[in-house]
Design a protein around this motif. Structure first.
Motif, PDB file in Angstrom:
ATOM      1  N   VAL A   9       0.849  -1.202   0.000  1.00  0.00           N
ATOM      2  CA  VAL A   9       0.000   0.000   0.000  1.00  0.00           C
ATOM      3  C   VAL A   9       0.880   1.247   0.000  1.00  0.00           C
ATOM      4  CG1 VAL A   9      -1.719   1.313   1.304  1.00  0.00           C
ATOM      5  CG2 VAL A   9      -1.930  -1.177   1.127  1.00  0.00           C
ATOM      6  N   ASP A  10       1.914   1.249   0.822  1.00  0.00           N
ATOM      7  CA  ASP A  10       2.833   2.386   0.872  1.00  0.00           C
ATOM      8  C   ASP A  10       3.596   2.550  -0.445  1.00  0.00           C
ATOM      9  OD1 ASP A  10       2.014   2.744   3.489  1.00  0.00           O
ATOM     10  OD2 ASP A  10       3.776   1.768   4.360  1.00  0.00           O
ATOM     11  N   ARG A  11       3.987   1.432  -1.043  1.00  0.00           N
ATOM     12  CA  ARG A  11       4.696   1.455  -2.323  1.00  0.00           C
ATOM     13  C   ARG A  11       3.790   2.036  -3.420  1.00  0.00           C
ATOM     14  NH1 ARG A  11       7.706  -3.016  -1.728  1.00  0.00           N
ATOM     15  NH2 ARG A  11       5.863  -4.298  -1.776  1.00  0.00           N
ATOM     16  N   LEU A  12       2.527   1.618  -3.420  1.00  0.00           N
ATOM     17  CA  LEU A  12       1.568   2.139  -4.392  1.00  0.00           C
ATOM     18  C   LEU A  12       1.401   3.646  -4.222  1.00  0.00           C
ATOM     19  CD1 LEU A  12      -0.614   1.639  -6.587  1.00  0.00           C
ATOM     20  CD2 LEU A  12      -2.243   1.291  -4.711  1.00  0.00           C
ATOM     21  N   ALA A  13       1.274   4.091  -2.985  1.00  0.00           N
ATOM     22  CA  ALA A  13       1.120   5.523  -2.712  1.00  0.00           C
ATOM     23  C   ALA A  13       2.342   6.303  -3.188  1.00  0.00           C
ATOM     24  CB  ALA A  13       0.889   5.754  -1.222  1.00  0.00           C
ATOM     25  N   ALA A  14       3.531   5.741  -3.009  1.00  0.00           N
ATOM     26  CA  ALA A  14       4.751   6.404  -3.460  1.00  0.00           C
ATOM     27  C   ALA A  14       4.818   6.457  -4.986  1.00  0.00           C
ATOM     28  CB  ALA A  14       5.983   5.677  -2.908  1.00  0.00           C
ATOM     29  N   ILE A  16       2.186   6.346  -7.246  1.00  0.00           N
ATOM     30  CA  ILE A  16       1.142   7.135  -7.920  1.00  0.00           C
ATOM     31  C   ILE A  16       0.850   8.463  -7.240  1.00  0.00           C
ATOM     32  CG2 ILE A  16       0.049   5.053  -8.833  1.00  0.00           C
ATOM     33  CD1 ILE A  16      -2.203   5.518  -6.753  1.00  0.00           C
ATOM     34  N   GLY A  17       1.438   8.668  -6.093  1.00  0.00           N
ATOM     35  CA  GLY A  17       1.183   9.876  -5.317  1.00  0.00           C
ATOM     36  C   GLY A  17       0.087   9.608  -4.301  1.00  0.00           C
ATOM     37  N   LYS A  18       0.376   9.939  -3.069  1.00  0.00           N
ATOM     38  CA  LYS A  18      -0.561   9.655  -1.978  1.00  0.00           C
ATOM     39  C   LYS A  18      -1.934  10.283  -2.226  1.00  0.00           C
ATOM     40  CE  LYS A  18      -0.714   9.315   2.979  1.00  0.00           C
ATOM     41  NZ  LYS A  18       0.062   9.266   4.184  1.00  0.00           N
ATOM     42  N   GLU A  19      -1.951  11.437  -2.885  1.00  0.00           N
ATOM     43  CA  GLU A  19      -3.221  12.114  -3.145  1.00  0.00           C
ATOM     44  C   GLU A  19      -4.098  11.367  -4.152  1.00  0.00           C
ATOM     45  OE1 GLU A  19      -0.290  13.451  -6.170  1.00  0.00           O
ATOM     46  OE2 GLU A  19      -0.207  13.191  -4.006  1.00  0.00           O
ATOM     47  N   ASN A  20      -3.509  10.481  -4.940  1.00  0.00           N
ATOM     48  CA  ASN A  20      -4.260   9.713  -5.940  1.00  0.00           C
ATOM     49  C   ASN A  20      -4.802   8.389  -5.408  1.00  0.00           C
ATOM     50  OD1 ASN A  20      -3.873  11.580  -8.067  1.00  0.00           O
ATOM     51  ND2 ASN A  20      -1.783  10.832  -8.267  1.00  0.00           N
ATOM     52  N   VAL A  21      -4.309   7.951  -4.266  1.00  0.00           N
ATOM     53  CA  VAL A  21      -4.726   6.663  -3.712  1.00  0.00           C
ATOM     54  C   VAL A  21      -6.231   6.609  -3.426  1.00  0.00           C
ATOM     55  CG1 VAL A  21      -4.463   5.057  -1.771  1.00  0.00           C
ATOM     56  CG2 VAL A  21      -2.447   6.087  -2.839  1.00  0.00           C
ATOM     57  N   PRO A  22      -6.831   7.637  -2.812  1.00  0.00           N
ATOM     58  CA  PRO A  22      -8.274   7.548  -2.539  1.00  0.00           C
ATOM     59  C   PRO A  22      -9.130   7.350  -3.791  1.00  0.00           C
ATOM     60  CG  PRO A  22      -7.314   9.282  -1.218  1.00  0.00           C
ATOM     61  CD  PRO A  22      -6.251   8.832  -2.191  1.00  0.00           C
ATOM     62  N   VAL A  23      -8.745   7.957  -4.898  1.00  0.00           N
ATOM     63  CA  VAL A  23      -9.514   7.807  -6.136  1.00  0.00           C
ATOM     64  C   VAL A  23      -9.443   6.362  -6.627  1.00  0.00           C
ATOM     65  CG1 VAL A  23      -9.670   8.527  -8.555  1.00  0.00           C
ATOM     66  CG2 VAL A  23      -9.165  10.212  -6.776  1.00  0.00           C
ATOM     67  N   ALA A  62      -5.955  -7.054  -6.869  1.00  0.00           N
ATOM     68  CA  ALA A  62      -5.693  -7.279  -5.443  1.00  0.00           C
ATOM     69  C   ALA A  62      -4.199  -7.164  -5.152  1.00  0.00           C
ATOM     70  CB  ALA A  62      -6.228  -8.641  -5.015  1.00  0.00           C
ATOM     71  N   ALA A  63      -3.370  -7.677  -6.053  1.00  0.00           N
ATOM     72  CA  ALA A  63      -1.918  -7.570  -5.870  1.00  0.00           C
ATOM     73  C   ALA A  63      -1.473  -6.113  -5.881  1.00  0.00           C
ATOM     74  CB  ALA A  63      -1.191  -8.352  -6.951  1.00  0.00           C
ATOM     75  N   SER A  64      -2.028  -5.326  -6.786  1.00  0.00           N
ATOM     76  CA  SER A  64      -1.657  -3.909  -6.881  1.00  0.00           C
ATOM     77  C   SER A  64      -1.946  -3.153  -5.595  1.00  0.00           C
ATOM     78  CB  SER A  64      -2.421  -3.232  -8.027  1.00  0.00           C
ATOM     79  OG  SER A  64      -2.047  -3.783  -9.259  1.00  0.00           O
ATOM     80  N   PHE A  65      -3.041  -3.504  -4.941  1.00  0.00           N
ATOM     81  CA  PHE A  65      -3.425  -2.811  -3.712  1.00  0.00           C
ATOM     82  C   PHE A  65      -2.891  -3.480  -2.459  1.00  0.00           C
ATOM     83  CE2 PHE A  65      -6.342  -0.498  -6.364  1.00  0.00           C
ATOM     84  CZ  PHE A  65      -6.371   0.736  -5.745  1.00  0.00           C
ATOM     85  N   GLY A  66      -2.128  -4.551  -2.611  1.00  0.00           N
ATOM     86  CA  GLY A  66      -1.572  -5.222  -1.445  1.00  0.00           C
ATOM     87  C   GLY A  66      -2.597  -6.033  -0.681  1.00  0.00           C
ATOM     88  N   ALA A  67      -3.682  -6.416  -1.347  1.00  0.00           N
ATOM     89  CA  ALA A  67      -4.706  -7.253  -0.720  1.00  0.00           C
ATOM     90  C   ALA A  67      -4.240  -8.708  -0.846  1.00  0.00           C
ATOM     91  CB  ALA A  67      -6.054  -7.021  -1.384  1.00  0.00           C
ATOM     92  N   ASP A  68      -3.243  -9.051  -0.046  1.00  0.00           N
ATOM     93  CA  ASP A  68      -2.535 -10.320  -0.202  1.00  0.00           C
ATOM     94  C   ASP A  68      -3.414 -11.559  -0.053  1.00  0.00           C
ATOM     95  OD1 ASP A  68      -0.253  -8.901  -0.687  1.00  0.00           O
ATOM     96  OD2 ASP A  68       0.817  -9.579   1.103  1.00  0.00           O
ATOM     97  N   ALA A  69      -4.267 -11.599   0.950  1.00  0.00           N
ATOM     98  CA  ALA A  69      -5.095 -12.788   1.159  1.00  0.00           C
ATOM     99  C   ALA A  69      -6.043 -12.988  -0.021  1.00  0.00           C
ATOM    100  CB  ALA A  69      -5.874 -12.681   2.467  1.00  0.00           C
ATOM    101  N   LEU A  70      -6.664 -11.924  -0.469  1.00  0.00           N
ATOM    102  CA  LEU A  70      -7.569 -11.998  -1.615  1.00  0.00           C
ATOM    103  C   LEU A  70      -6.808 -12.368  -2.882  1.00  0.00           C
ATOM    104  CD1 LEU A  70     -10.465 -11.604  -2.631  1.00  0.00           C
ATOM    105  CD2 LEU A  70      -9.953  -9.167  -2.884  1.00  0.00           C
ATOM    106  N   LEU A 110      -9.009   1.918   6.590  1.00  0.00           N
ATOM    107  CA  LEU A 110      -7.642   2.385   6.464  1.00  0.00           C
ATOM    108  C   LEU A 110      -7.586   3.797   5.910  1.00  0.00           C
ATOM    109  CD1 LEU A 110      -4.611   1.532   6.649  1.00  0.00           C
ATOM    110  CD2 LEU A 110      -4.821   0.825   4.273  1.00  0.00           C
ATOM    111  N   PHE A 111      -8.415   4.072   4.905  1.00  0.00           N
ATOM    112  CA  PHE A 111      -8.332   5.368   4.259  1.00  0.00           C
ATOM    113  C   PHE A 111      -9.394   6.365   4.701  1.00  0.00           C
ATOM    114  CE2 PHE A 111      -5.733   2.749   1.560  1.00  0.00           C
ATOM    115  CZ  PHE A 111      -4.680   3.600   1.314  1.00  0.00           C
TER     116      PHE A 111
END
Length: 113
Positions: A9-14, A16-23, A62-70, A110-111
Motif C-alpha cells: 500500500v505504501d509502495r503504491l502511494a509512493a 502514484i502519489g498519496k493524493e491519488n490513492v483515494p480515487v 488485489a496484488a496492486s493494492f496489497g490485498a494479499d489474502a484476496l 484504512l483510508f
C-alpha cells in the motif's frame, strides 16, 4: 496471512502519489462490492463461471493494492480453473465472499481515518 500488505500500500502511494490513492481505492472498493453482490446472486454453473472470472480479474488488482489474502486465494482458484478442476462452488463462494468483505472493510477503514 494478513489481509493487507501495508508495504505494498505504501509502495503504491509512493508510485502514484498519496493524493491519488483515494480515487483508485474507491474504484477498487466498488469493484469488490460489485463482485460480492453478483456472487451472492448466483448459484450452480453460473456461480462456478463467475468465480473463475472473478479470480482471474482479482489476481492483478488485489496484488496492486496489497490485498494479499484476496490475491493469493484468487491465484489458487484461477490455477485450479485452468487445470480444469471443478471449483467446489459452495466453499469457494463462501471463502471468496469472506475475503471480499474483510478486504473491503479493512481498506475502507484504512483510508477513512
Amino acid at each position: 496471512m494478513e489481509i493487507i500488505n501495508q508495504k505494498q500500500v505504501d509502495r503504491l502511494a509512493a508510485e502514484i502519489g498519496k493524493e491519488n490513492v483515494p480515487v483508485l481505492l474507491e474504484i477498487f472498493l466498488n469493484e469488490l462490492a460489485g463482485y460480492e453482490s453478483t456472487l451472492l446472486s448466483l448459484e450452480g454453473q453460473e456461480q462456478h463461471a463467475y468465480l473463475t472470472e472473478v479470480s482471474h480479474a482479482l489476481k492483478s488488482s488485489a496484488a496492486s493494492f496489497g490485498a494479499d489474502a484476496l490475491c493469493n486465494y484468487s491465484i489458487l482458484l484461477d490455477k485450479n480453473a485452468k487445470l480444469g478442476e471443478q471449483l467446489s462452488a459452495p466453499s469457494c463462494k463462501k471463502e471468496m465472499l469472506d475475503l471480499l468483505k474483510k478486504t473491503h472493510a479493512i481498506y475502507q477503514n484504512l483510508f477513512s481515518q
